[in-house]
Scaffold this motif. Sequence first.
Motif, mmCIF file in Angstrom:
data_model
loop_
_atom_site.group_PDB
_atom_site.id
_atom_site.type_symbol
_atom_site.label_atom_id
_atom_site.label_comp_id
_atom_site.label_asym_id
_atom_site.label_seq_id
_atom_site.Cartn_x
_atom_site.Cartn_y
_atom_site.Cartn_z
ATOM 1 N N LEU A 56 0.819 -1.219 0.000
ATOM 2 C CA LEU A 56 0.000 0.000 0.000
ATOM 3 C C LEU A 56 0.847 1.261 0.000
ATOM 4 O O LEU A 56 0.343 2.341 -0.332
ATOM 5 N N THR A 57 2.108 1.154 0.361
ATOM 6 C CA THR A 57 3.003 2.310 0.286
ATOM 7 C C THR A 57 3.996 2.143 -0.865
ATOM 8 O O THR A 57 5.047 2.768 -0.874
ATOM 9 N N MET A 58 3.625 1.310 -1.837
ATOM 10 C CA MET A 58 4.461 1.087 -3.018
ATOM 11 C C MET A 58 3.625 1.201 -4.287
ATOM 12 O O MET A 58 3.824 0.496 -5.270
ATOM 13 N N SER A 59 2.666 2.129 -4.284
ATOM 14 C CA SER A 59 1.652 2.180 -5.338
ATOM 15 C C SER A 59 2.193 2.596 -6.693
ATOM 16 O O SER A 59 1.555 2.346 -7.716
ATOM 17 N N ARG A 60 3.356 3.217 -6.727
ATOM 18 C CA ARG A 60 3.922 3.593 -8.020
ATOM 19 C C ARG A 60 4.324 2.349 -8.826
ATOM 20 O O ARG A 60 4.302 2.365 -10.061
ATOM 21 N N ILE A 61 4.682 1.267 -8.120
ATOM 22 C CA ILE A 61 5.118 0.043 -8.775
ATOM 23 C C ILE A 61 4.023 -1.029 -8.741
ATOM 24 O O ILE A 61 3.758 -1.686 -9.744
ATOM 25 N N VAL A 62 3.408 -1.216 -7.573
ATOM 26 C CA VAL A 62 2.418 -2.287 -7.391
ATOM 27 C C VAL A 62 1.023 -1.703 -7.622
ATOM 28 O O VAL A 62 0.419 -1.088 -6.734
ATOM 29 N N ARG A 63 0.501 -1.923 -8.820
ATOM 30 C CA ARG A 63 -0.758 -1.278 -9.208
ATOM 31 C C ARG A 63 -1.950 -1.794 -8.419
ATOM 32 O O ARG A 63 -2.946 -1.081 -8.263
ATOM 33 N N ALA A 64 -1.865 -2.996 -7.891
ATOM 34 C CA ALA A 64 -2.991 -3.557 -7.133
ATOM 35 C C ALA A 64 -3.295 -2.760 -5.883
ATOM 36 O O ALA A 64 -4.418 -2.809 -5.363
ATOM 37 N N SER A 65 -2.325 -2.016 -5.376
ATOM 38 C CA SER A 65 -2.535 -1.299 -4.123
ATOM 39 C C SER A 65 -3.663 -0.272 -4.239
ATOM 40 O O SER A 65 -4.403 -0.056 -3.279
ATOM 41 N N ALA A 66 -3.801 0.357 -5.405
ATOM 42 C CA ALA A 66 -4.875 1.339 -5.579
ATOM 43 C C ALA A 66 -6.239 0.663 -5.453
ATOM 44 O O ALA A 66 -7.159 1.194 -4.829
ATOM 45 N N GLY A 67 -6.368 -0.537 -6.039
ATOM 46 C CA GLY A 67 -7.616 -1.269 -5.929
ATOM 47 C C GLY A 67 -7.897 -1.731 -4.509
ATOM 48 O O GLY A 67 -9.049 -1.739 -4.070
ATOM 49 N N VAL A 68 -6.836 -2.109 -3.793
ATOM 50 C CA VAL A 68 -7.015 -2.524 -2.399
ATOM 51 C C VAL A 68 -7.519 -1.348 -1.567
ATOM 52 O O VAL A 68 -8.426 -1.507 -0.739
ATOM 53 N N LEU A 69 -6.952 -0.162 -1.769
ATOM 54 C CA LEU A 69 -7.405 1.009 -1.009
ATOM 55 C C LEU A 69 -8.858 1.348 -1.354
ATOM 56 O O LEU A 69 -9.623 1.748 -0.473
ATOM 57 N N ALA A 70 -9.242 1.177 -2.612
ATOM 58 C CA ALA A 70 -10.646 1.399 -2.977
ATOM 59 C C ALA A 70 -11.546 0.385 -2.276
ATOM 60 O O ALA A 70 -12.651 0.725 -1.832
ATOM 61 N N PHE A 71 -11.090 -0.860 -2.163
ATOM 62 C CA PHE A 71 -11.834 -1.895 -1.444
ATOM 63 C C PHE A 71 -11.982 -1.544 0.034
ATOM 64 O O PHE A 71 -13.054 -1.680 0.622
ATOM 65 N N VAL A 72 -10.882 -1.085 0.641
ATOM 66 C CA VAL A 72 -10.912 -0.664 2.047
ATOM 67 C C VAL A 72 -11.880 0.498 2.228
ATOM 68 O O VAL A 72 -12.692 0.518 3.170
ATOM 69 N N ALA A 73 -11.824 1.467 1.315
ATOM 70 C CA ALA A 73 -12.718 2.617 1.413
ATOM 71 C C ALA A 73 -14.176 2.191 1.312
ATOM 72 O O ALA A 73 -15.044 2.711 2.030
ATOM 73 N N SER A 74 -14.464 1.215 0.443
ATOM 74 C CA SER A 74 -15.831 0.719 0.324
ATOM 75 C C SER A 74 -16.294 0.089 1.634
ATOM 76 O O SER A 74 -17.444 0.297 2.068
ATOM 77 N N GLY A 75 -15.389 -0.659 2.283
ATOM 78 C CA GLY A 75 -15.735 -1.256 3.573
ATOM 79 C C GLY A 75 -15.993 -0.215 4.649
ATOM 80 O O GLY A 75 -16.912 -0.353 5.463
ATOM 81 N N LEU A 76 -15.207 0.841 4.636
ATOM 82 C CA LEU A 76 -15.409 1.922 5.592
ATOM 83 C C LEU A 76 -16.739 2.629 5.346
ATOM 84 O O LEU A 76 -17.507 2.882 6.282
ATOM 85 N N ARG A 77 -17.039 2.934 4.102
ATOM 86 C CA ARG A 77 -18.311 3.612 3.781
ATOM 87 C C ARG A 77 -19.496 2.750 4.163
ATOM 88 O O ARG A 77 -20.526 3.266 4.640
ATOM 89 N N ASP A 78 -19.378 1.455 3.972
ATOM 90 C CA ASP A 78 -20.463 0.567 4.362
ATOM 91 C C ASP A 78 -20.647 0.587 5.891
ATOM 92 O O ASP A 78 -21.783 0.650 6.385
ATOM 93 N N ALA A 79 -19.542 0.540 6.635
ATOM 94 C CA ALA A 79 -19.629 0.557 8.095
ATOM 95 C C ALA A 79 -20.198 1.862 8.615
ATOM 96 O O ALA A 79 -20.899 1.902 9.635
ATOM 97 N N TRP A 80 -19.910 2.941 7.912
ATOM 98 C CA TRP A 80 -20.382 4.265 8.330
ATOM 99 C C TRP A 80 -21.777 4.587 7.799
ATOM 100 O O TRP A 80 -22.348 5.640 8.139
ATOM 101 N N GLY A 81 -22.295 3.763 6.915
ATOM 102 C CA GLY A 81 -23.596 4.048 6.333
ATOM 103 C C GLY A 81 -23.556 5.124 5.284
ATOM 104 O O GLY A 81 -24.583 5.776 5.013
ATOM 105 N N THR A 82 -22.383 5.324 4.658
ATOM 106 C CA THR A 82 -22.268 6.348 3.606
ATOM 107 C C THR A 82 -22.041 5.723 2.251
ATOM 108 O O THR A 82 -21.714 6.417 1.295
ATOM 109 N N ALA A 83 -22.167 4.405 2.140
ATOM 110 C CA ALA A 83 -21.931 3.733 0.862
ATOM 111 C C ALA A 83 -22.868 4.253 -0.207
ATOM 112 O O ALA A 83 -24.055 4.465 0.033
ATOM 113 N N GLY A 84 -22.281 4.463 -1.384
ATOM 114 C CA GLY A 84 -23.090 4.933 -2.516
ATOM 115 C C GLY A 84 -23.263 6.431 -2.553
ATOM 116 O O GLY A 84 -23.797 6.968 -3.478
#
Length: 317
Positions: free
Chosen positions: A289-317
């Motif tokens: 997650l701190t190597m996003s310039r090289i490891v492109r999957a990290s951006a998708g992982v952070l988007a996945f984490v953000a989706s989980g946070l929004r769901d927990a907070w009731g702000t999804a969508g």
Amino acid sequence: MTAIHPDVQALLDLIREAGSPPLDALPPEQGRRAYLAGRRSLQPPPDPVALVRDLGVPTPAGPVPLRLYRGAGTAPDAVLPCLLYLHGGGWVLGSIESHDWVCRRLANLTGACVASVEYRLAPEHPFPAAVEDAAAALAFVAREAEGLAVDPARLAVGGDSAGGNLAAVLALMGRDGSAPASVLQVLLYPAVDLAMTGESYERVTRDMPLTAATMRYFVDHYTPDARDRTDWRASPLRAASLAGAPPALVLTCGHDPLCDEGRLYAHRLEREGVPVTALHLSDQTHGILTMSRIVRASAGVLAFVASGLRDAWGTAG
């Protein structure tokens, strides 16, 4: 040996070509400089956000730096959910600056507030200093919620590696009433058992950004008294019970000495009645997650984490 993603292989080739010594071969202060330089070189330019605010959390040991990020497009007076983020670096390395990109990205992806904690580091400040600072920061955000324009009923805790360790501890403290309660714990390739007995420690011994030897270096600095390693505040996997902890999002990577203990923690949480979202990336490695310039999957992982946070907070969508 499981497959290695081409981006991870490119990262390993880059590290090998640079010829830099492993972190466990450096004194802590030199290691901190190398770690920060590495994070800056391996991350894209920082995302613009609506607000960055540096604060100090008062504690008996002195102020603990805390940086607040508010996601782009959020109104200054909007009351936002908040993620307390604890950086990785083996309790020895890392800072607000090393994880600035990650926190900015999460603030923007969630449209919320992220509060990044610069807890005291070992060996100058061994266990339980980092736990005390993390707990003080969470209590500060809850106590000062109105002035910070955050919602104290929608706090989450999270972090990567050593920061994931501290987030897991805060989640259990919140369950027990010794810290503010959180609605989600985000554990990103976390260290949860300082006994270091998982089979992945035998498997990941060379070539990766984090190896068993590097973890031994970190653990020896953080818990110089080996008896502390069985304290659940150092090794949350050793807590008597995980029941009643907040829902968890747990990320593990196959080429990581922390892989097995992270997966075991997720399984134990689930067994004891805690809702768990577990994401395992068998071809990835620790620290992506701190190597996003090289490891492109990290951006998708952070988007996945953000989706989980929004769901927990009731702000999804």
